[in-house]
Design a protein around this motif. Structure first.
Motif, PDB file in Angstrom:
ATOM      1  N   SER A 123       0.842  -1.204   0.000  1.00  0.00           N
ATOM      2  CA  SER A 123       0.000   0.000   0.000  1.00  0.00           C
ATOM      3  C   SER A 123       0.872   1.246   0.000  1.00  0.00           C
ATOM      4  O   SER A 123       1.756   1.399   0.850  1.00  0.00           O
ATOM      5  CB  SER A 123      -0.907   0.008   1.232  1.00  0.00           C
ATOM      6  OG  SER A 123      -1.489   1.278   1.415  1.00  0.00           O
ATOM      7  N   ILE A 124       0.619   2.145  -0.949  1.00  0.00           N
ATOM      8  CA  ILE A 124       1.448   3.352  -1.044  1.00  0.00           C
ATOM      9  C   ILE A 124       1.248   4.275   0.144  1.00  0.00           C
ATOM     10  O   ILE A 124       2.174   4.944   0.595  1.00  0.00           O
ATOM     11  CB  ILE A 124       1.190   4.104  -2.362  1.00  0.00           C
ATOM     12  CG1 ILE A 124       2.189   5.260  -2.502  1.00  0.00           C
ATOM     13  CG2 ILE A 124      -0.237   4.611  -2.448  1.00  0.00           C
ATOM     14  CD1 ILE A 124       2.192   5.925  -3.835  1.00  0.00           C
ATOM     15  N   SER A 185       0.396   1.698 -11.146  1.00  0.00           N
ATOM     16  CA  SER A 185       1.165   2.537 -12.067  1.00  0.00           C
ATOM     17  C   SER A 185       1.333   3.957 -11.540  1.00  0.00           C
ATOM     18  O   SER A 185       2.253   4.657 -11.936  1.00  0.00           O
ATOM     19  CB  SER A 185       0.484   2.568 -13.439  1.00  0.00           C
ATOM     20  OG  SER A 185      -0.758   3.239 -13.373  1.00  0.00           O
ATOM     21  N   PHE A 186       0.438   4.402 -10.666  1.00  0.00           N
ATOM     22  CA  PHE A 186       0.550   5.724 -10.061  1.00  0.00           C
ATOM     23  C   PHE A 186       1.336   5.631  -8.748  1.00  0.00           C
ATOM     24  O   PHE A 186       1.345   4.607  -8.083  1.00  0.00           O
ATOM     25  CB  PHE A 186      -0.836   6.317  -9.772  1.00  0.00           C
ATOM     26  CG  PHE A 186      -1.637   6.589 -11.010  1.00  0.00           C
ATOM     27  CD1 PHE A 186      -1.299   7.633 -11.859  1.00  0.00           C
ATOM     28  CD2 PHE A 186      -2.731   5.803 -11.335  1.00  0.00           C
ATOM     29  CE1 PHE A 186      -2.042   7.882 -13.006  1.00  0.00           C
ATOM     30  CE2 PHE A 186      -3.475   6.044 -12.476  1.00  0.00           C
ATOM     31  CZ  PHE A 186      -3.124   7.086 -13.315  1.00  0.00           C
ATOM     32  N   GLY A 187       1.988   6.737  -8.409  1.00  0.00           N
ATOM     33  CA  GLY A 187       2.687   6.798  -7.127  1.00  0.00           C
ATOM     34  C   GLY A 187       4.199   6.766  -7.224  1.00  0.00           C
ATOM     35  O   GLY A 187       4.888   7.171  -6.281  1.00  0.00           O
ATOM     36  N   LYS A 379      -8.105   7.252   3.891  1.00  0.00           N
ATOM     37  CA  LYS A 379      -9.556   7.241   3.747  1.00  0.00           C
ATOM     38  C   LYS A 379     -10.015   7.367   2.290  1.00  0.00           C
ATOM     39  O   LYS A 379     -11.205   7.517   2.033  1.00  0.00           O
ATOM     40  CB  LYS A 379     -10.165   8.387   4.567  1.00  0.00           C
ATOM     41  CG  LYS A 379      -9.848   8.308   6.065  1.00  0.00           C
ATOM     42  CD  LYS A 379     -10.450   9.477   6.816  1.00  0.00           C
ATOM     43  CE  LYS A 379     -10.110   9.433   8.297  1.00  0.00           C
ATOM     44  NZ  LYS A 379     -10.673   8.237   8.987  1.00  0.00           N
ATOM     45  N   VAL A 380      -9.070   7.360   1.350  1.00  0.00           N
ATOM     46  CA  VAL A 380      -9.425   7.489  -0.064  1.00  0.00           C
ATOM     47  C   VAL A 380      -8.899   6.278  -0.836  1.00  0.00           C
ATOM     48  O   VAL A 380      -8.001   5.582  -0.361  1.00  0.00           O
ATOM     49  CB  VAL A 380      -8.857   8.793  -0.685  1.00  0.00           C
ATOM     50  CG1 VAL A 380      -9.386  10.008   0.046  1.00  0.00           C
ATOM     51  CG2 VAL A 380      -7.331   8.781  -0.675  1.00  0.00           C
ATOM     52  N   PRO A 381      -9.452   5.992  -2.028  1.00  0.00           N
ATOM     53  CA  PRO A 381      -8.924   4.897  -2.852  1.00  0.00           C
ATOM     54  C   PRO A 381      -7.438   5.082  -3.132  1.00  0.00           C
ATOM     55  O   PRO A 381      -6.966   6.204  -3.341  1.00  0.00           O
ATOM     56  CB  PRO A 381      -9.750   5.010  -4.140  1.00  0.00           C
ATOM     57  CG  PRO A 381     -11.011   5.713  -3.741  1.00  0.00           C
ATOM     58  CD  PRO A 381     -10.616   6.665  -2.662  1.00  0.00           C
ATOM     59  N   GLN A 382      -6.695   3.975  -3.128  1.00  0.00           N
ATOM     60  CA  GLN A 382      -5.243   4.048  -3.317  1.00  0.00           C
ATOM     61  C   GLN A 382      -4.860   4.654  -4.662  1.00  0.00           C
ATOM     62  O   GLN A 382      -3.784   5.224  -4.813  1.00  0.00           O
ATOM     63  CB  GLN A 382      -4.633   2.650  -3.169  1.00  0.00           C
ATOM     64  CG  GLN A 382      -4.656   2.116  -1.745  1.00  0.00           C
ATOM     65  CD  GLN A 382      -3.870   2.997  -0.786  1.00  0.00           C
ATOM     66  OE1 GLN A 382      -2.645   3.088  -0.858  1.00  0.00           O
ATOM     67  NE2 GLN A 382      -4.569   3.665   0.117  1.00  0.00           N
TER      68      GLN A 382
END
Length: 444
Positions: A123-124, A185-187, A379-382
Motif C-alpha cells: 500500500s502506497i 502505475s501511479f505513485g 480514507k481514499v482509494p489508493q
C-alpha cells in the motif's frame, strides 16, 4: 508576458531588462516546446521500454539496482533541478553538479523502493507514512533554510524530463502485474519526489549555509554553461539507451531514428531553455521582487502570480485530464484546474509572507500540510493516493523553478532566504487531489 507588462505599471524597469525578458520568454517558450516534443518522441518511449525490461528480471535485487541507476541518470537530466542547483550552490558553497548528483542519488533510491512496492503490491499510503515520518525526524535536527532547500529540490526534481520517464517506467512494470496494474502505475513519481528531501536534509547536516547576495552573470558564461549543462544532462541517458538497444531492444531502424531525433530535439531544446532562463527570464523576476518587497499588497501580487503561472505549467493540463478520465468525468477538468490554481496561488502567497515574517517557518505549513494529506490517504482509494503524490511535481515545473523562484529571491534580497516557494507549490496539489479523492469517494 502579459503579467510582466502589468507589473511594469507598478515598477518601471529599465528598457534593456524588459527587452531581455521578452527575448528570454520567447526563448523559453520555443526551447520548452522543442524540449517537450523531444520528450514525447524519445524519453517517454525509452521509459516504457526500460519498465518492460525491468519487469522481466527474475530477481528483485536486479530490479532494485537497475531502478536505482535509472533514477539517478534521469534526474541528472532534469532542467528544473539544474536551475535550482545553480542557486543552491551559491548558498551551500558546493559545486552545482555535486548537488545534482546527491539529489539524484536520493531520487534513484526512492524509485528503487517504489519499484519494490509495485512488485510486492505494498500500500502506497503505508509506505508514504514511513517515509515522511523519517523526513519529519530529520527536519527536527536541521534548520529552516535546509528544509526549504530540501522541499524545493523535491519539487524541482519531478519536472518536465523526469515525470514522463518515471510514469512510463512505472506503467511498464505495473502492466505486467495483472488486475492491479492501473492502481500500481501511479505513485512512483510521488515516491521519487521524497528522495530529494531525504538526500538534501542529510546533505545539510554536513554543510554550512550562508546568506549569499544575488549576483549577475555574464552573457558568454551563460551560453557556455547552458551547452555544458545540457550535454552532461542528456549524454548519460543516451549512452545507456544506445547500449541497451544494441544488446537487448534491437529496435527497427525507423523506430530507432525517431527516438534519436527525439533525443536531438530534447538536447537542443534544453540548451535554448537554460540559456533563455539565465539570460533574461530570471533577471527581471528578481528585479520585480526587489522593487515590490516593501509594497503592502505584495502577498496579493504573489497570489495573482501563482494563480496565473500554474496554468502555464506544461504538465498541469495533463494531470487534469488524467484525473477526469480516472473518475469517469465525475471531477471535470475545469474544476481541477480551478482547484490547482487557487492552491498554488495560496502557496506563492504563503511563501511571500514567510519571507517577510521572521517568526514564520517553513515547517509550520509543510508539516501540517503533508500530515493532513497522509491522514486523508488512509480514507481514499489508493488510486487517488498515487495520483495525489504524483501531482506534487506537476505544478512545480519550469515556470515555478524559474520566474517564481527568482521573484521570491528578489523579495528576500538574497539567495538562501528565497528558497521555499517550490516546496509550498509542490505540497498544495497533493493536498488538493487528496481532498478531491475524499469527496469523490463520498459521492460513490
Amino acid at each position: 508576458m502579459t503579467l510582466v507588462l502589468i507589473l511594469n505599471i507598478f515598477v518601471k524597469v529599465e528598457s534593456y531588462l524588459l527587452i531581455k525578458f521578452i527575448l528570454g520568454s520567447l526563448g523559453v517558450i520555443i526551447g520548452l516546446s522543442i524540449f517537450l516534443s523531444g520528450i514525447d518522441l524519445s524519453i517517454s518511449k525509452i521509459g516504457t521500454m526500460m519498465g518492460d525490461f525491468l519487469a522481466r528480471f527474475d530477481k528483485i535485487s536486479k530490479v532494485l539496482i537497475f531502478g536505482l541507476f535509472l533514477g539517478f541518470i534521469i534526474s541528472m537530466a532534469e532542467p528544473d533541478l539544474i536551475i535550482l542547483s545553480n542557486e543552491v550552490s551559491l548558498a551551500l558553497c558546493l559545486n552545482s553538479w555535486l548537488i545534482v548528483a546527491i539529489i539524484s542519488a536520493g531520487v534513484g533510491f526512492m524509485i528503487s523502493l517504489g519499484l519494490y512496492r509495485i512488485f510486492k503490491e505494498i500500500s502506497i499510503s503505508k509506505l508514504m507514512w514511513i517515509v515522511y515520518l523519517i523526513i519529519f525526524g530529520l527536519m527536527a535536527i536541521t534548520d529552516n533554510i535546509s528544509h526549504a532547500i530540501a522541499f524545493d529540490a523535491s519539487g524541482a526534481t519531478t519536472g518536465a524530463m523526469t515525470t514522463p520517464f518515471i510514469i512510463a517506467l512505472g506503467l511498464g512494470v505495473a502492466n505486467l502485474k495483472g488486475e492491479h496494474g492501473e492502481e500500481n502505475s501511479f505513485g512512483l513519481v510521488g515516491m521519487a519526489s521524497a528522495g530529494p528531501i531525504l538526500a538534501a536534509l542529510l546533505m545539510s547536516l554536513f554543510t554550512q549555509i550562508g546568506q549569499i547576495e544575488i549576483a549577475s552573470h555574464e552573457e558568454g558564461s551563460i551560453i557556455i554553461s547552458g551547452i555544458i549543462n545540457a550535454s552532461l544532462a542528456i549524454l548519460p541517458l543516451s549512452l545507456v539507451f544506445f547500449t541497451m538497444n544494441h544488446k537487448y531492444f534491437k529496435m527497427e531502424k525507423d523506430e530507432f531514428k525517431e527516438i534519436l531525433l527525439g533525443l536531438i530535439y530534447t538536447y537542443f531544446g534544453l540548451i535554448l531553455f537554460l540559456i533563455s532562463v539565465e539570460a533574461g527570464f530570471m533577471d527581471l523576476a528578481r528585479v520585480f521582487g526587489e522593487s515590490l518587497r516593501d509594497y503592502k499588497i505584495l502577498p496579493l501580487i504573489g497570489f495573482i502570480l501563482g494563480l496565473l503561472v500554474v496554468l502555464a505549467e506544461p504538465a498541469v493540463a495533463v494531470l487534469a485530464e488524467q484525473v477526469e478520465d480516472v473518475t469517469g468525468g465525475s471531477i471535470p477538468k475545469r474544476n481541477i484546474l480551478k482547484a490547482l490554481s487557487i492552491g498554488v496561488a495560496l502557496a506563492v502567497m504563503l511563501a511571500v509572507i514567510r519571507i517577510k515574517t521572521n517568526a514564520f517557518s517553513l515547517w509550520m505549513v509543510i508539516v501540517p500540510g503533508f500530515l493532513l494529506s497522509l491522514i486523508i490517504s488512509r480514507k481514499v482509494p489508493q488510486l487517488f493516493v498515487g495520483i495525489a503524490f504524483d501531482s506534487g511535481g506537476v505544478a512545480s515545473g519550469p515556470m515555478t523553478a524559474t520566474f517564481i523562484l527568482a521573484f521570491c529571491q528578489g523579495v528576500a534580497g538574497n539567495v538562501a532566504d528565497g528558497f521555499g516557494v517550490i516546496s509550498f507549490v509542490a505540497m498544495m496539489p497533493v493536498l488538493t487531489i487528496m481532498i478531491m479523492g475524499y469527496l469523490y469517494k463520498g459521492r460513490n
